[in-house]
Design a protein around this motif. Structure first.
Motif, PDB file in Angstrom:
ATOM      1  N   GLU A   1      -6.646   5.180   5.129  1.00 26.27           N
ATOM      2  CA  GLU A   1      -6.047   4.581   3.936  1.00 26.27           C
ATOM      3  C   GLU A   1      -7.013   3.595   3.284  1.00 26.27           C
ATOM      4  O   GLU A   1      -7.102   3.522   2.053  1.00 26.27           O
TER       5      GLU A   1
ATOM      6  N   LYS B   1       0.848  -1.179   0.000  1.00 30.68           N
ATOM      7  CA  LYS B   1       0.000   0.000   0.000  1.00 30.68           C
ATOM      8  C   LYS B   1       0.894   1.244   0.000  1.00 30.68           C
ATOM      9  O   LYS B   1       1.991   1.222   0.556  1.00 30.68           O
ATOM     10  N   PRO B   2       0.434   2.343  -0.582  1.00 27.91           N
ATOM     11  CA  PRO B   2       1.286   3.534  -0.733  1.00 27.91           C
ATOM     12  C   PRO B   2       1.916   4.044   0.562  1.00 27.91           C
ATOM     13  O   PRO B   2       3.072   4.452   0.566  1.00 27.91           O
TER      14      PRO B   2
ATOM     15  N   THR C   1      -6.149   4.701  -4.696  1.00 29.29           N
ATOM     16  CA  THR C   1      -4.688   4.859  -4.709  1.00 29.29           C
ATOM     17  C   THR C   1      -3.958   3.515  -4.729  1.00 29.29           C
ATOM     18  O   THR C   1      -2.756   3.480  -4.964  1.00 29.29           O
ATOM     19  N   TYR C   2      -4.667   2.440  -4.457  1.00 28.86           N
ATOM     20  CA  TYR C   2      -4.086   1.098  -4.549  1.00 28.86           C
ATOM     21  C   TYR C   2      -5.200   0.103  -4.840  1.00 28.86           C
ATOM     22  O   TYR C   2      -6.384   0.411  -4.683  1.00 28.86           O
TER      23      TYR C   2
ATOM     24  N   ASN D   1      -9.263   4.693   0.665  1.00 32.62           N
ATOM     25  CA  ASN D   1      -8.676   4.939  -0.646  1.00 32.62           C
ATOM     26  C   ASN D   1      -8.461   3.657  -1.439  1.00 32.62           C
ATOM     27  O   ASN D   1      -7.798   3.688  -2.483  1.00 32.62           O
TER      28      ASN D   1
ATOM     29  N   LYS E   1      -3.370   0.264 -11.171  1.00 28.59           N
ATOM     30  CA  LYS E   1      -2.887  -0.090  -9.838  1.00 28.59           C
ATOM     31  C   LYS E   1      -2.632  -1.587  -9.695  1.00 28.59           C
ATOM     32  O   LYS E   1      -2.253  -2.050  -8.618  1.00 28.59           O
TER      33      LYS E   1
END
Length: 207
Positions: free
Chosen positions: A116, A71-72, A123-124, A119, A136
């Motif tokens: 997170e 994860k980012p 974002t992932y 997201n 992703k």
């Protein structure tokens, strides 16, 4: 699934499979609260396409080459938890033993973990019954050389070419750093009654 399935087709199909478990009321709830969704990571090898697909937290070895898909902000949150755990210990407010019983350091980062999760599939990537952004999904192509491949979940902090070595490294980590704040940093510690801190899946094969 058919052998000719592409990574995009797999993502679409597995998303539909999870989405079918949601009723309308739940789907509306999950659309606004991703942290409540049924969620999984996976790693797939397509023999026909000679590709490895990584969706969510997973890792692999292709020969001697290591790949992961974290994860980012996973490393950032693990570091925050490690700093909080060390602070609590240094100030005498907690001990390693007390944190293993009640991980106050993890509780300190829980709001960040939940944020997170909101997201996910933005974002992932994860499998959660909602569209997976193709950009992703990590796709690793293989040439036609002979390869030994290891696919694993992120429950192995140190991935090795054999299950025995990977399990030994995990046991050594549990012995020397059970809070996972030093030699390996994670968002959670080993629980006293468990021999790991996360799920474990491991497969090795040759192509």
């Amino acid at each position: 699934m058919p052998a000719k399935t592409t990574s995009a087709e797999f993502c679409k199909g597995v998303t539909a499979a999870i989405a079918s478990k949601y009723g309308r009321r739940h789907r509306e709830l999950y659309a606004n609260h991703p942290e409540e969704r049924l969620t999984a990571s996976c790693i797939v090898y397509s023999r026909l396409r000679r590709e490895i697909w990584m969706i969510g937290d997973c890792q692999c070895l292709i020969g001697d080459n290591y790949f992961d898909n974290p994860k980012p902000s996973e490393a950032v949150m693990a570091e925050k938890r490690a700093m909080e755990a060390r602070r609590l210990i240094d100030e005498g407010r907690e001990t390693v033993e007390s944190l293993l019983n009640h991980d106050m350091a993890r509780e300190a980062i829980l709001p960040l973990l939940i944020e997170e999760m909101r997201n996910q599939n933005v974002t992932y990537s994860v499998i959660d019954g909602f569209p997976i952004p193709r950009q992703k999904v990590r796709v690793i192509p293989l040439d036609f050389s002979k390869w030994t491949i290891v696919l694993a979940s992120d429950g192995y902090p140190f991935l090795h070419p054999s299950l025995e070595e990977s399990e030994r490294a995990l046991a050594e980590q549990r012995e020397r750093d059970p809070l996972n704040i030093d030699t390996f940093k994670a968002t959670k510690a080993f629980k006293k009654e468990f021999n790991s801190f996360d799920d474990r899946a491991y497969i090795r094969f040759k192509v």
